[in-house]
Design an enzyme around this catalytic site. Structure first.
Site, short mmCIF file in Angstrom:
data_model
loop_
_atom_site.label_atom_id
_atom_site.label_comp_id
_atom_site.label_asym_id
_atom_site.label_seq_id
_atom_site.Cartn_x
_atom_site.Cartn_y
_atom_site.Cartn_z
N ARG A 662 48.39 43.20 47.10
CA ARG A 662 49.72 43.55 47.56
C ARG A 662 49.72 43.96 49.03
O ARG A 662 50.69 43.76 49.75
CB ARG A 662 50.23 44.71 46.71
CG ARG A 662 51.65 45.13 46.96
CD ARG A 662 51.88 46.52 46.43
NE ARG A 662 52.05 46.59 44.98
CZ ARG A 662 53.19 46.34 44.36
NH1 ARG A 662 54.24 45.96 45.03
NH2 ARG A 662 53.28 46.47 43.06
N ASP A 679 57.66 42.51 40.62
CA ASP A 679 58.41 41.31 40.25
C ASP A 679 59.63 41.62 39.38
O ASP A 679 60.48 40.78 39.17
CB ASP A 679 57.51 40.28 39.57
CG ASP A 679 56.77 40.85 38.38
OD1 ASP A 679 57.03 42.03 38.03
OD2 ASP A 679 55.93 40.15 37.79
N ASP A 765 49.86 52.17 44.81
CA ASP A 765 51.02 52.75 45.49
C ASP A 765 50.73 54.19 45.94
O ASP A 765 51.12 54.60 47.02
CB ASP A 765 52.26 52.69 44.60
CG ASP A 765 51.98 53.13 43.18
OD1 ASP A 765 50.81 53.44 42.85
OD2 ASP A 765 52.93 53.17 42.38
#
Ligand SMILES: *[C@@H]1O[C@H](CO)[C@@H](O)[C@H](O)[C@H]1NC(C)=O
Ligand SMILES: *[C@@H]1O[C@H](CO)[C@@H](O)[C@H](O)[C@H]1NC(C)=O
Ligand SMILES: *[C@@H]1O[C@H](CO)[C@@H](O)[C@H](O)[C@H]1NC(C)=O
Ligand SMILES: *[C@@H]1O[C@H](CO)[C@@H](O)[C@H](O)[C@H]1NC(C)=O
Length: 851
Positions: A662, A679, A765
């Site tokens: 990512r 997504d 993240d």
């Protein structure tokens, strides 16, 4: 005595009943008395058993009332037992008396009870208030006590006069010869071999020692290899304590990892100490460092706790001659610290040489347990300096001349304190005055500088090349560095699917125009190749910590002043907003910078229909440059039919199914702004466009939607997704960030973090939030009111299992250890569009319909 009369018996039997009929008969009164008495006894007993508040109070009052009451009750029992021996009149009198007294007492106790209850209520009411007052007072006492201690501490640290100028001159700065005085990079370096477009080709000369791993380190730094010494900008020669015989002195750099040598006149020398040292030419670096190691963070100190056993540790070299009266000064220092109960440890190698050995356990221990490490000018100062940084001990350098590694580029003032040796008598006063925050920041920066620039061979090689580029003003060859980010395409070499199908309608809620559709255009790149080496150099070395890159885009690139849009030569690209409100706002990007677009990076895994729906929602999204789909389903190719948007949708092939994909700074990303999306995220275009506008003003932050925070429970820190009024993370399932942070994530962030993300398939993240907060010391920005997102399969709701959260708690704790501290910062506000929830006059419109 009545004679036998059967009727009498009958009469007597009926007397009980009769007595009720005749209210004034003696029998009636007697029985009523008894009845009341029994009632009273039972009530009392009942109350007693049930512990009513009155009785509790009666017991608690302890004035004997209740015990007297009990005695009365006992007496009544006695009376019942011996009733037969008294005449009726007496019994009645007695009973009346008792009744009277009981009633009196009852009334009395009742009124007492009421009184007590009042007092009790009053007390109940005032207790919390008093408690509060008490704790306030306690707090004040504590604060006063602390202030007193601080005051005493400050007062007791005396300032002594500094010394007069000290001789002899320091070791590292022996008087240079006349010829040496005229040396500068300009007249010993032949720049005709180093065109600024040559990207600095290097020829590495191997002198036959065991320096193989140094060569590997330089290779990893990505230099341009010259075919021969003649075509090289310079020749890098690795030597072990001795110069090779008669070499061409020009454009030669000697990297001496052996014992120090005297500088060859016309070459650059890199070694641990240089005598004489030529500031614009040589480099003072400790080359005795280990190979790169992904677990090196384990040997670095944690930032907290702040306090350590010693306040100051002083290392005195064998033949230390730094001040006139070193011993007297040290005695003063010790006395002064005794006054404030600071511990000072003096490692005196004049008496115990072990402290000055190359590796000294005693020295390492002392540095590890001291807040400041005092280092004088001595042949080994650089080793002590490195060790201090490595152990989280803030170096206090007692010399203005000591050369520190790359000190023309690294701002060591952020990590160390410097003063002339003559100020030794004032040292304690100065160091004692530092705020805790300042000391911790020095400790933190020291650790960062150490691990980024000095800690291992790869870091040294990379940094040395960057420093040479800066001196020679040659930007790095970005293409070589960027080749690692080259994306691979599906669809027979094409990134876009060959059979895209059209979609017609935009999503229902986004029917109003929220921006113009412009064709895709990239953000301009490499505008600062040369200014990055000077104007932006400070940030590159001390903030972003990526000086070995010229930077495709700079986060902190400057903006033009507002009137630029009035001049032909500077107005290009500006999209000023016409006077008005919402309608005009929707027509142009405005802001302080020229037009720009953003790229969506969508990470997908095995959910083709979810992905299709997501893509459809992006139809006709303004300011969108392109959509990049990271196809993590590595076991199959994507089907070749996808929704066709107004911008390209590119599918990127990856080698492994990793969440780190990512954040690869793919060469296909052509804008500064990157919107990272899961997504399955369903956000309105309005929300995305608004967040993009917010990001444009906060380019160094993560700007996005789902917010999380870290919170303490008991002894540990936890990841927390509950609704709260503080946040410290924005999930990158829906967040804008600068492309440079993708580079930082992939190439600067400790590799141990990326490995962990792969191991647990989670936390990428969190890692990004840690990284950005670490580099900027700022929290992310939450935009709009969305807290959780409308995504049934979203990260947390999908795997809302215990283990998912446990992993995330663990990630936070591990990342904290790797950085040495928790870099996350709290934020207590969110960003909404300006007229959101504002009542506007009828001729005005909100900036957005919904956000
Ligand atoms: C450098 O030379 C010294 C002796 O002069 C030797 O002990 C050492 O192993 C050499 N180092 C390398 C890396 O070759
Ligand atoms: C700046 O550097 C980049 C990357 O190395 C290069 O492609 C570009 O041509 C350079 N621009 C200038 C003006 O030197
Ligand atoms: C893929 O490309 C090759 C050569 O460019 C071509 O021969 C082949 O027909 C292409 N295949 C498809 C399915 O388009
Ligand atoms: C979040 O809130 C729930 C209840 O709403 C509570 O049970 C849970 O302990 C909270 N979690 C944290 C980490 O605060």
């Amino acid at each position: 005595m009545p004679s036998y009369n059967p009727g009498l018996h009958h009469r007597q039997e009926n007397r009980w009943l009769n007595s009720f009929r005749d209210p004034f008969s003696v029998g009636f009164l007697l029985k009523l008395g008894l009845f009341i008495l029994i009632l009273f006894v039972f009530t009392s007993l009942f109350l007693f058993i049930n512990g009513g508040p009155e009785l509790e109070l009666a017991t608690w009052s302890q004035d004997g009332k209740s015990s007297r009451l009990k005695k009365k009750i006992e007496n009544i029992d006695d009376y019942d037992a011996g009733c037969s021996g008294f005449s009726m009149g007496e019994i009645i009198r007695e009973q009346k008396k008792i009744l009277e007294s009981v009633r009196r007492e009852l009334i009395e106790s009742q009124s007492k009870l009421d009184e007590y209850r009042k007092v009790y209520d009053e007390l109940q009411r005032t207790i919390p208030q008093r408690q509060l007052e008490l704790s306030t007072i306690e707090g004040e006492i504590e604060a006063a006590h602390r202030t007193l201690l601080e005051f005493q501490a400050k007062r007791n640290v005396r300032v002594y006069l500094p010394h007069e100028p000290l001789f002899p001159a320091s070791h590292s700065y022996k008087t240079p010869s006349k010829e040496e005085l005229t040396f500068s990079l300009e007249n010993i370096f032949d720049l005709s071999r180093c065109s600024i477009t040559s990207f600095m080709p290097i020829f590495i000369q191997n002198s036959g020692g065991k320096e193989g791993n140094w060569i590997d380190s330089f290779k990893s730094a990505g230099y341009i290899e010259a075919k021969s010494p003649d075509t090289a900008c310079f020749v890098l020669s690795l030597i072990n304590g001795s110069l090779p015989p008669d070499t061409d002195p020009f454009n030669k750099i000697f990297l001496n990892y052996g014992s120090p040598i005297t500088a060859p006149h016309k070459s650059i020398l890199v070694q641990s100490t240089c005598a004489p040292f030529r500031r614009t030419i040589d480099f003072a670096l400790n080359l005795d460092v280990s190979e790169v190691d992904e677990n090196s963070w384990e040997s670095l100190p944690q930032l907290l706790p702040f306090s350590r056993k010693n306040y100051i540790s002083v290392i005195i070299d064998r033949n230390q001659e730094v001040t006139k009266n070193l011993d007297e000064d040290l005695k003063l220092l010790q006395e002064s610290s005794k006054n404030v109960e600071d511990s000072v440890e003096i490692l005196d190698c004049r008496t115990s040489t072990a402290f000055c050995d190359k590796i000294s356990e005693g020295r390492a221990q002392s540095f590890k347990s001291s807040i400041f490490c005092v280092i004088f000018d001595s042949p080994d100062y650089l080793r002590y300096f490195y060790e201090a940084l490595q152990n989280g001990c803030v170096p206090a350098l007692l010399s203005l001349d000591l050369v520190l590694p790359f000190d023309d580029l690294i701002d060591w003032r952020q990590a160390a304190y410097r003063m002339p040796a003559a100020r030794l008598p004032e040292l304690h006063f100065i160091l004692r005055s530092f705020a805790v925050e300042d000391i911790l920041e020095m400790r933190r920066k020291g650790r960062m500088y150490y691990s980024t620039y000095l800690g291992d061979r790869n870091a040294v090689a990379r940094t040395l090349l960057a420093a040479l580029r800066t001196r020679l003003q040659i930007p790095p060859f970005e293409a070589k560095i960027a080749s690692k980010n080259k994306a691979k395409a599906f669809f027979n070499g094409s990134f876009t699917s060959p059979n895209g199908y059209s979609i017609s309608a935009p999503p229902a809620y986004d029917d109003d125009s929220i921006g113009p559709l412009e064709t895709s255009f990239p953000s301009p790149t490499f505008l600062h190749n040369f200014t990055k080496l000077q104007m932006y150099s400070y940030d590159a070395w001390n903030v972003d910590m990526m000086p070995w890159k010229s930077g495709e885009h700079l986060i902190g690139a400057l903006e033009l002043p507002a009137e630029a849009e009035f001049h032909e030569d500077t107005k290009i690209g500006f999209r000023p907003i016409e006077p008005g409100s919402g309608v005009e706002f929707s027509r142009a990007l405005g802001g302080n910078r020229q037009r720009e677009q953003f790229t969506i990076v969508l990470l997908t895994y095995e959910r083709d229909s979810v992905l299709s729906d997501s893509l459809k929602r992006l139809y006709q999204m303004p300011y969108l440059n392109k959509v990049i789909v990271i196809w993590n389903s590595i076991n199959r190719e994507p089907p070749d039919s996808w929704p066709r948007l107004h911008v390209p949708v590119e599918f990127i092939k990856v080698k492994e199914n990793s969440l780190n994909n990512r954040f690869v700074p793919w060469d296909r990303i052509e804008t500064e702004a990157v919107l990272s999306l899961d997504d399955d995220i369903d956000l309105m275009q309005q929300e995305l466009v608004f967040a993009f506008r917010v990001w444009r003003e906060n380019r160094d932050r993560i700007v996005g939607f789902p917010a999380r925070h870290h919170a303490r429970f008991g002894d540990s820190m936890f990841y927390n997704s509950n609704h709260t009024c503080q946040l410290s993370m924005i999930l990158t399932g829906a967040a804008f960030l600068h492309k440079s942070y993708l580079e930082a994530y992939t190439y600067v962030m400790p590799i141990a973090i990326r490995r962990h993300v792969d191991r647990v398939m989670n936390c990428e993240d969190l890692a990004m939030n840690y990284l950005v907060s670490h580099l900027t010391r700022k929290p992310p920005i939450k935009s709009t009111s969305r807290w959780t997102l409308k995504c049934p399969t979203c990260t947390e709701s999908l795997w809302k299992s215990e283990s998912h959260f446990d992993e995330r708690h663990e990630c936070m704790r591990l990342f904290t250890k790797i950085y040495g501290y928790n870099p996350l910062k709290y934020s207590q506000f969110r960003a909404d569009s300006i007229l959101y929830k504002t009542k506007v006059p009828p001729n005005h419109q909100k900036c957005f319909k919904i956000v």
